[in-house]
Design an enzyme around this catalytic site. Structure first.
Site, PDB file in Angstrom:
ATOM      1  CE  LYS A  96      -5.736  -3.601  -4.943  1.00 43.92           C
ATOM      2  NZ  LYS A  96      -5.020  -2.887  -6.005  1.00 43.92           N
TER       3      LYS A  96
ATOM      4  CE  LYS B  98      -4.021   2.155   2.032  1.00 44.37           C
ATOM      5  NZ  LYS B  98      -3.504   3.525   2.145  1.00 44.37           N
TER       6      LYS B  98
HETATM    7  S1  IVH Z   1      -6.669  -0.205  -4.625  1.00 46.18           S
HETATM    8  C1  IVH Z   1     -11.306   0.665  -4.593  1.00 46.18           C
HETATM    9  N1  IVH Z   1      -4.144  -0.660  -4.260  1.00 46.18           N
HETATM   10  O1  IVH Z   1      -5.007   3.590  -0.803  1.00 46.18           O
HETATM   11  C2  IVH Z   1     -10.075   1.224  -4.043  1.00 46.18           C
HETATM   12  N2  IVH Z   1      -5.043   1.373  -3.409  1.00 46.18           N
HETATM   13  O2  IVH Z   1      -7.680   3.905   0.936  1.00 46.18           O
HETATM   14  C3  IVH Z   1      -8.932   0.957  -4.960  1.00 46.18           C
HETATM   15  N3  IVH Z   1      -3.381   2.802  -2.337  1.00 46.18           N
HETATM   16  O3  IVH Z   1      -6.942   5.969  -2.413  1.00 46.18           O
HETATM   17  C4  IVH Z   1      -7.653   1.196  -4.336  1.00 46.18           C
HETATM   18  N4  IVH Z   1      -1.656   1.494  -2.667  1.00 46.18           N
HETATM   19  O4  IVH Z   1      -4.503   5.903  -3.019  1.00 46.18           O
HETATM   20  C5  IVH Z   1      -5.153   0.188  -4.043  1.00 46.18           C
HETATM   21  N5  IVH Z   1      -1.901  -1.214  -4.059  1.00 46.18           N
HETATM   22  C6  IVH Z   1      -2.909  -0.351  -3.842  1.00 46.18           C
HETATM   23  C7  IVH Z   1      -2.729   0.878  -3.177  1.00 46.18           C
HETATM   24  C8  IVH Z   1      -3.831   1.711  -2.975  1.00 46.18           C
HETATM   25  C9  IVH Z   1      -2.048   2.637  -2.157  1.00 46.18           C
HETATM   26  C10 IVH Z   1      -4.158   3.970  -1.842  1.00 46.18           C
HETATM   27  C11 IVH Z   1      -5.020   4.613  -2.873  1.00 46.18           C
HETATM   28  C12 IVH Z   1      -6.373   4.704  -2.282  1.00 46.18           C
HETATM   29  C13 IVH Z   1      -6.159   4.393  -0.851  1.00 46.18           C
HETATM   30  C14 IVH Z   1      -7.310   3.571  -0.344  1.00 46.18           C
END
Ligand code: IVH
Length: 701
Positions: free
Chosen positions: A300, A124
């Site tokens: 995911k 993340k």
């Molecule tokens: S998936 C439906 N994957 O985390 C949401 N988000 O709180 C899709 N983020 O606003 C997000 N790394 O900025 C996803 N590998 C990752 C991520 C990621 C950082 C951030 C993103 C998002 C926040 C979610």
């Protein structure tokens, strides 16, 4: 330029050359910024770029938005226009412990009615979410997340991010494709940015995320370009006019990587909650050494049909969750502000803190850098402060919680005299640092000077650490660098907590260090403004210490990268009789190094055919296996400091494979391709010491 030509399309041959140059430049940007594995040097890249610029200047009609020349150049924006997200940009729910992660997996299994679930797992990223719109494969619009429904148009700024392709690779792309991901600043770029802020006397950025946010919201894209951002894709938004042919998230990520979008190298597919927790711990263990900040990992459901069935609750998907790590920032209280004296006499204010667990360790001290920085942040004893510790860096105070300030908290002032030796403190006009003027009279400076002299990259006296140096200096056994070499085993054996065996080892290490190189010696002397690279340049240029010591300022300034400031520092050092005495005493004590005739410096770009190439500068190294004492990162840092490059995989462009214990398939590949193998740490260090020698036949067999 011919005006007639300007309005018309270029002839076919020119158009073909322009297209070829664009392809090549995009390819090399990708190799460099995304794969971290460049094929050509900067000079060659610049040459191709200049050729394209010249052709485009001559034929403006041929300029296209996806040309690599078009990354910077837009006039400063007045404001960012709103962009509506056709597919909303949602956020993730968080898991804070194993129980939360376990509950997530249970909910997913129950909702899908299955026994086990395959999950795509990723870091993340701790940056800013953006959405990139590609129309017919060309980057046309980039937007921030905003409130998830409407963001801001930051296209001009995102164009400056070298990792973002202006055109996607491959064909059969949907007409409209929205790539979602995170913009961030690598820690190395962040550290460089803050060092530059220090040098200009500007305020430091609190953390890479803030620095990235500031850069992304610059109205002038030239400022964004200078801040060096990067990007990682983690998903898709709108897909219109065509398909992205995949059944799983992981396959989509692989597909995005093939389109030349940067995706995390650290990603995997795991099954069940065991797989999730294992991934959490594995990435957690490596968190400090990742090149960027992360605040968790993301799980995911890999199967996209299953994702669709799970759907969303309010603003977050049911099919994904962020499992967070303990934060790298925490609040605590300042007990005292002490002032430490460094090797060059620079005084560093240090906050003594109530112990606080942050970035994986308990922190009790944090640097406040210098007087101006304390003033700008206005840190005072009794304050509640935010402390940051990321990676292996020194913890620092990033902000004060003013609302918690106690009454009558005293303003910090730099002491007028050195807290260690009471010499006067002085601050140069353009300098951020205040310094103790006591020089080697100051025991704090003497101790730091000895530690520097003994350090790995200088004389490399193994086992001579801080505790011993404190005792040697405080006990009056060592006053100058040269005194180290006249210590006898009995004196060493008499030190606190020093067993006979350790004393003998240290004695042997000191003796061993007498045989050194001119570059290491010059570096070890700790001359102000003379770092390792400069020391190497000087050693190479002058060949002998006497020649270096005798050189007037004008001659010193002839050395590449030695400017008037460095030349003046050198002259001041060698003009000081005490320093000459120390050097004489070092020689008398048996410290020696090979000397030679002065050597001209090789050009850093590719040499002409037939000329000897430098054995290190511009060479590509691949590391495999475990080295005797150096970690991977430390070995990489040394190679880079000597002018080499380190890449991840062996190809025919690799110059050396450094093979430690238990080297893997990379070693086999090296043998198959006939690439030079360096089979020990000692051999590597010996080679690095030859950087800049450009002697024919410098490659090992
Ligand atoms: S998936 C439906 N994957 O985390 C949401 N988000 O709180 C899709 N983020 O606003 C997000 N790394 O900025 C996803 N590998 C990752 C991520 C990621 C950082 C951030 C993103 C998002 C926040 C979610």
């Amino acid at each position: 330029m011919n005006v007639g030509e300007a309005a018309s399309a270029p002839p076919a041959a020119v158009a073909a050359r322009i297209a070829a140059l664009r392809d090549q430049l995009s390819h090399h940007l990708y190799r460099y910024h995304v794969l971290d594995d460049p094929e050509i040097g900067d000079a060659d890249y610049d040459r191709l770029f200049a050729e394209l610029q010249a052709l485009e200047a001559q034929w403006p009609q041929a300029v296209t938005p996806d040309s690599p020349t078009q990354r910077v150049g837009a006039a400063p924006a007045v404001d960012f226009a709103p962009v509506a997200h056709r597919v909303p940009m949602l956020s993730l729910n968080n898991a804070f412990d194993d129980a939360d992660a376990t509950a997530f997996d249970r909910r997913v299994r129950e909702a899908l009615g299955v026994e086990t679930v395959a999950y795509a797992v990723e870091p993340k990223f701790d940056g800013l979410a953006v959405s990139l719109l590609y129309v017919d494969g060309v980057f046309v619009e980039g937007a921030t997340r905003g409130d998830g429904t409407t963001g801001e148009n930051v296209t001009a700024n995102l164009r400056t991010v070298a990792a973002i392709p202006l055109r996607l690779a491959g064909d059969a792309l949907p007409r409209r494709l929205e790539v979602r991901g995170e913009v961030l600043m690598l820690r190395a770029d962040f550290d460089a940015l803050n060092a530059a802020q220090d040098a200009r006397g500007d305020k430091r950025f609190a953390n890479p995320r803030n620095a990235a946010a500031g850069a992304l919201r610059q109205l002038d894209a030239r400022v964004t370009a200078a801040r060096r951002l990067t990007f990682f894709a983690y998903g898709l938004g709108e897909i219109d006019g065509g398909d992205v042919p995949h059944a799983t998230h992981s396959a989509r990520m692989a597909w995005l990587a093939e389109r030349r979008l940067p995706v995390a190298r650290d990603r995997a597919v795991v099954t069940g909650v065991d797989g999730l927790l294992r991934w959490y711990r594995e990435i957690g263990a490596r968190r400090a050494t990742l090149p960027y900040d992360i605040d968790g990992v993301v799980y995911k459901v890999d199967d996209l049909a299953a994702q669709a069935r799970l759907g969303f609750v309010s603003r977050a998907p049911r099919f994904a969750i962020a499992h967070k790590y303990p934060p790298q920032e925490a609040e605590t209280r300042v007990r005292a502000i002490d002032v430490q004296v460094g090797r060059t006499g620079a005084l560093t204010p240090v906050a003594r803190l109530d112990p606080v667990f942050v970035g994986g360790v308990t922190v009790t001290n944090a640097t406040l850098h210098n007087e101006d920085e304390v003033r700008r942040k206005d840190v005072r004893v009794g304050d509640t402060v935010v402390v940051r510790r990321a990676g292996d860096v020194i913890p620092e105070v990033v902000a004060v919680r003013m609302e918690h300030r106690p009454d009558a908290a005293p303003l910090f002032t730099m002491p007028a005299t050195c807290p260690v030796c009471q010499s006067a403190v002085a601050r140069g006009e353009d300098e951020a640092a205040s310094r103790c003027t006591g020089g080697l009279y100051c025991s704090a400076q003497r101790k730091q000077a000895l530690l520097h002299f003994a350090s790995r990259r200088a004389l490399d006296i193994e086992g001579l650490g801080e505790k011993l140096v404190d005792q040697l200096v405080d006990g009056g056994h060592v006053r100058t660098l040269a005194d180290l070499f006249t210590l006898d085993a009995a004196t060493l054996g008499g030190l606190e907590r020093m067993a006979a065996k350790s004393a003998a080892n240290l004695h042997a290490a000191i003796d061993h260090a007498k045989q050194t190189t001119l570059a290491r010696l010059v570096h070890g002397l700790g001359i102000r403004n003379v770092g390792e690279a400069t020391a190497r340049d000087l050693a190479r240029h002058f060949g002998s210490l006497d020649a270096l010591m005798a050189a007037p300022v004008e001659q010193l300034a002839e050395v590449p990268d030695v400017g008037p400031v460095v030349a003046a520092s050198l002259r001041a050092f060698f003009d000081e009789p005490h320093n000459v005495e120390v050097i004489d005493a070092l020689r008398a004590a048996g410290v020696h190094w090979p000397e030679g005739p002065p050597a001209p410096r090789p050009a850093t770009s590719e040499p002409a055919a037939g000329a000897a190439r430098d054995p290190v500068i511009g060479r590509t190294f691949v590391l495999t296996g475990t080295l005797a004492t150096l970690t991977r990162d430390a070995a990489k840092a040394r190679i880079e400091a000597a002018g080499g490059k380190v890449t991840g995989s062996v190809s025919k462009r690799t110059d050396y494979v450094v093979a430690g214990e238990a080297a893997g398939t990379k070693l086999e590949t090296a043998r198959t391709l006939g690439i030079a193998v360096i089979d020990s740490e000692a051999a590597l260090l010996a080679l690095l010491d030859r950087a800049g020698s450009a002697a024919p036949g410098a490659l090992p067999a």
